[in-house]
Design an enzyme around this catalytic site. Structure first.
Site, PDB file in Angstrom:
ATOM      1  N   GLU A  95       8.037 155.489  95.112  1.00  0.00           N
ATOM      2  CA  GLU A  95       7.308 156.743  95.287  1.00  0.00           C
ATOM      3  C   GLU A  95       7.551 157.303  96.683  1.00  0.00           C
ATOM      4  O   GLU A  95       6.930 158.292  97.077  1.00  0.00           O
ATOM      5  CB  GLU A  95       5.815 156.539  95.053  1.00  0.00           C
ATOM      6  CG  GLU A  95       5.142 155.598  96.019  1.00  0.00           C
ATOM      7  CD  GLU A  95       3.621 155.619  95.895  1.00  0.00           C
ATOM      8  OE1 GLU A  95       3.011 156.461  96.578  1.00  0.00           O
ATOM      9  OE2 GLU A  95       3.078 154.813  95.140  1.00  0.00           O
ATOM     10  N   CYS A 129       2.668 153.529  92.210  1.00  0.00           N
ATOM     11  CA  CYS A 129       3.059 152.121  92.347  1.00  0.00           C
ATOM     12  C   CYS A 129       3.593 151.508  91.064  1.00  0.00           C
ATOM     13  O   CYS A 129       3.894 150.312  91.023  1.00  0.00           O
ATOM     14  CB  CYS A 129       1.873 151.296  92.845  1.00  0.00           C
ATOM     15  SG  CYS A 129       1.234 151.844  94.425  1.00  0.00           S
ATOM     16  N   HIS A 264      -1.180 144.076  90.934  1.00  0.00           N
ATOM     17  CA  HIS A 264      -0.863 145.045  91.985  1.00  0.00           C
ATOM     18  C   HIS A 264      -1.950 144.936  93.047  1.00  0.00           C
ATOM     19  O   HIS A 264      -3.138 144.944  92.735  1.00  0.00           O
ATOM     20  CB  HIS A 264      -0.817 146.457  91.417  1.00  0.00           C
ATOM     21  CG  HIS A 264      -0.777 147.510  92.474  1.00  0.00           C
ATOM     22  ND1 HIS A 264       0.234 147.573  93.401  1.00  0.00           N
ATOM     23  CD2 HIS A 264      -1.646 148.518  92.780  1.00  0.00           C
ATOM     24  CE1 HIS A 264      -0.006 148.585  94.231  1.00  0.00           C
ATOM     25  NE2 HIS A 264      -1.135 149.170  93.875  1.00  0.00           N
TER      26      HIS A 264
END
Length: 515
Positions: A95, A129, A264
Site C-alpha cells: 500500500e 494491509c 496481522h
C-alpha cells in the site's frame, strides 16, 4: 523435493502447494519505544505496555518501497541459490504507492535482466494491509491452474508504515517479506479452508496522494478488525466442520485444533485481544460449555452477550484475555518477535509473524502443525486461512532448510542501530518534506544500512528513481551494484551467500538452475 514434481505426474492438483522459502528484511535502525514515550511527553507505558511495543524500525530517505522489495527479493534468491529463470510469476502486495501507474514489480524485474527471463506474470496488488495475502492467494491459484508452467511463483509484501505526529505514530514500522511458492512445500495451504469477510468502511485510508500519511479513525478501525475476525472465524469453522462431516467425524472445531495462530499485527496488544476474541467465539458457539473447570471456568456470566456489542466491553475483554492467557503463550506469543521489535509493516506484518513462529521453533516442534493465519486490510478485507506444516523434519528436509534460513532473525534484530527519538523525528520530517520531490538526492548515510541493502541514489527531474546496492560483508571492497530508471541498467553481480540450494520447479527442458 520442493517444486520438483514433473507436470505430467501431478494429476489434477499439484501436491502440497504453499510456501517453500521465506526471506524478511527490516531497516537497520530503530527507535526505542520507552524513549519515545518520554520524547512525546506521554505517560510511561503508553506505548510499551498499552500497545505492547518495544522498538520501532524506520527508514531514512535512502529507502523507499522499491529498494525494500529489491533487497528482500535478491536476498531470498541468493540465500537459497535460486536462478532468476526459475521464477514464472512475481506479484507484489503493497500500500506504499510512489507511482500511480508503474508497479513495484516492474522495478524488481531489473534483477531478472542478466538471466534473460522476461516471461514473468503478475503485477502489484493493493488494499491496505491485505495486498500481500491477495498476492499470495494469486500465486497459489496460479500454481494450481492451467496457466502454471512448472516454475516457482514469488510473492513480495512490503511497506513503509509512517504516521503524522500524534498518537498513531508509535504504531509505525517498515519491512518486506518475500515468499517462494510451489508444490511439495513445507508450509502447504489447506485446500478449501478459508474464511473471508469484505465490507466497505473508512477506517484507515490514504486519500492524499502526495503524503505518506493515512487518515485513521482509530476506534472504527478496531471495530472493523474485530468484526472481520468474528466473521472469518465463523466461516472457517463452518468449512472445516463440513469437511470433517464428509469424512465421517462430528468433532467440534476449537482453537486447540490450531498448533499456532498468527495475526496481522498493527500492535502486539491487539493481537493478544484478538486471540481472546476467538476464545469468546468458541465459548458463545459451544452448545454447553463447561464453566466449572477448564478454559471456560467462571465465564458463565457472559453466556448471553451479543458479539457485536462487545467490541469495547472492558469486562468481556478482561475476562477472556485472562481465560486465554495460556493459549496465547503457547500458540501466539512466539509470533510477535518481529512485531514487538520492529513495529507494524502493513502487508508483511502477518508474514513477519509467521516467520517469527518458524524462527523460534525447531523443525520437530513445527512438524505436522496446523497454523492459522488471520490477515486484515483496512477498508476493509480480511481472511482467516490455515497452513499445514509437513511431517518431514529430518536434517536437510525442506522444513529444516526453511527453519535454518530464518533462525538468525533475533541476531539481525539485535544488530540494528538505536537512534534517539529526536533523530527519528528529524527523519520523519525529512521524508514528509521530500517524499514526492523530483530532482532529489537523498541525504541519509549509506554506511548505516545492512550489507546487501538496495538504496535510493537520486530522483531525477522526471521523477525517475535510481538505486545502488551496498556490497555484501564479504565483498565490501567491490563497487556497488547499480540499477537505473532508464532501460540500460548497469548490473555488477556480487557472489551469493552459500546456502542450501532449492531446485527449480520442473518446466520441461527450458528450466535450469545455475549451480
Amino acid at each position: 523435493m520442493p517444486g520438483s514434481a514433473p507436470i505430467s505426474c501431478l494429476g489434477p492438483w499439484p501436491k502440497d502447494v504453499g510456501i517453500i522459502a521465506m526471506e524478511l528484511y527490516f531497516p537497520s535502525q530503530y527507535v526505542d519505544q520507552a524513549e519515545l514515550e518520554q520524547f512525546d511527553g506521554v505517560s510511561a507505558g503508553k506505548y510499551t505496555v498499552g500497545l505492547g511495543q518495544a522498538r520501532m524500525g524506520f527508514c531514512s530517505d535512502r529507502e523507499d518501497i522499491n529498494s525494500l522489495c529489491l533487497t528482500v527479493v535478491q536476498r531470498l534468491m541468493e540465500r537459497n541459490g535460486l536462478s532468476y529463470d526459475s521464477v514464472g510469476r512475481l506479484e507484489v502486495g503493497t500500500e506504499t504507492i510512489i507511482d500511480k501507474s508503474k508497479s513495484v514489480k516492474t522495478v524488481i524485474m531489473q534483477l531478472f535482466e542478466d538471466s534473460g527471463n522476461t516471461d514473468v506474470e503478475g503485477i502489484d496488488t493493493t488494499n491496505a494491509c491485505y495486498g500481500g495475502t491477495a498476492a499470495l492467494f494469486n500465486a497459489v491459484n496460479w500454481v494450481e491452474s492451467s496457466s502454471w508452467d512448472g516454475r516457482y511463483a514469488l510473492v513480495v509484501a512490503g511497506d513503509i508504515a509512517v504516521y503524522a505526529t500524534g498518537s498513531a505514530r508509535p504504531t509505525g514500522g517498515a519491512g518486506a517479506v518475500a515468499m517462494l511458492v510451489g508444490p511439495n512445500a513445507p508450509l502447504a495451504f489447506e485446500r478449501g479452508l478459508r474464511g473471508t469477510h469484505m465490507q466497505h468502511a473508512y477506517d484507515f485510508y490514504k486519500p492524499d496522494l502526495v503524503s505518506e500519511y493515512p487518515v485513521v479513525d482509530g476506534k472504527l478501525s478496531i471495530e472493523c478488525y474485530l468484526s472481520a475476525l468474528d466473521r472469518c472465524y465463523s466461516v472457517y469453522r463452518n468449512k472445516i466442520h463440513a469437511q470433517w462431516q464428509r469424512e465421517g467425524s462430528e468433532k467440534r472445531f476449537s482453537l486447540e485444533d490450531f498448533g499456532f495462530l498468527v495475526f496481522h499485527s498493527p500492535y502486539c496488544k491487539l493481537v493478544q485481544k484478538s486471540l481472546a476474541r476467538l476464545m469468546l467465539n468458541d465459548f458463545l458457539s459451544h452448545p454447553s460449555p463447561n464453566t466449572e473447570d477448564g478454559p471456560f471456568t467462571g465465564l458463565d456470566a457472559f453466556r448471553d452477550v451479543k458479539p457485536e456489542e462487545t467490541y469495547f466491553d472492558r469486562d468481556v475483554e478482561k475476562a477472556f484475555m485472562k481465560a486465554s492467557s495460556d493459549l496465547f503463550d503457547r500458540k501466539t506469543k512466539p509470533s510477535l518477535l518481529i512485531s514487538n521489535e520492529n513495529g507494524n509493516m502493513y502487508t508483511p506484518s502477518v508474514y513477519g509473524c509467521l516467520a517469527s513462529v518458524i524462527a523460534t521453533h525447531t523443525p520437530a516442534q513445527m512438524a505436522g502443525q496446523r497454523v492459522g493465519v488471520f490477515s486484515y486490510g483496512s477498508g476493509f478485507a480480511a481472511t482467516l486461512y490455515s497452513l499445514r506444516v509437513t511431517q518431514d523434519h529430518t536434517p536437510g528436509s525442506s522444513l529444516d532448510k526453511l527453519v535454518s534460513s530464518l533462525c538468525d532473525l533475533k541476531v539481525r534484530l539485535d544488530s540494528r542501530k538505536k537512534v534517539s527519538p529526536a533523530v527519528f523525528a528529524e527523519n520523519m520530517k525529512l521524508r514528509e518534506d521530500t517524499h514526492h520531490l523530483a530532482s532529489y538526492v537523498p541525504r541519509g548515510p549509506v554506511d548505516d544500512l545492512f550489507p546487501g541493502t538496495w538504496y535510493l541514489t537520486r530522483v531525477d527531474d522526471k521523477h525517475r528513481r535510481e538505486y545502488a546496492r551496498r556490497p555484501l560483508d564479504h565483498d565490501l571492497s567491490a563497487e556497488p551494484e547499480l540499477v537505473r530508471s532508464s532501460t540500460t541498467a548497469e548490473h555488477i553481480p556480487s557472489p551469493a551467500k552459500k546456502m542450501p540450494r532449492i531446485p527449480a520447479a520442473a518446466a520441461g527442458p527450458e528450466a535450469a538452475v545455475s549451480n
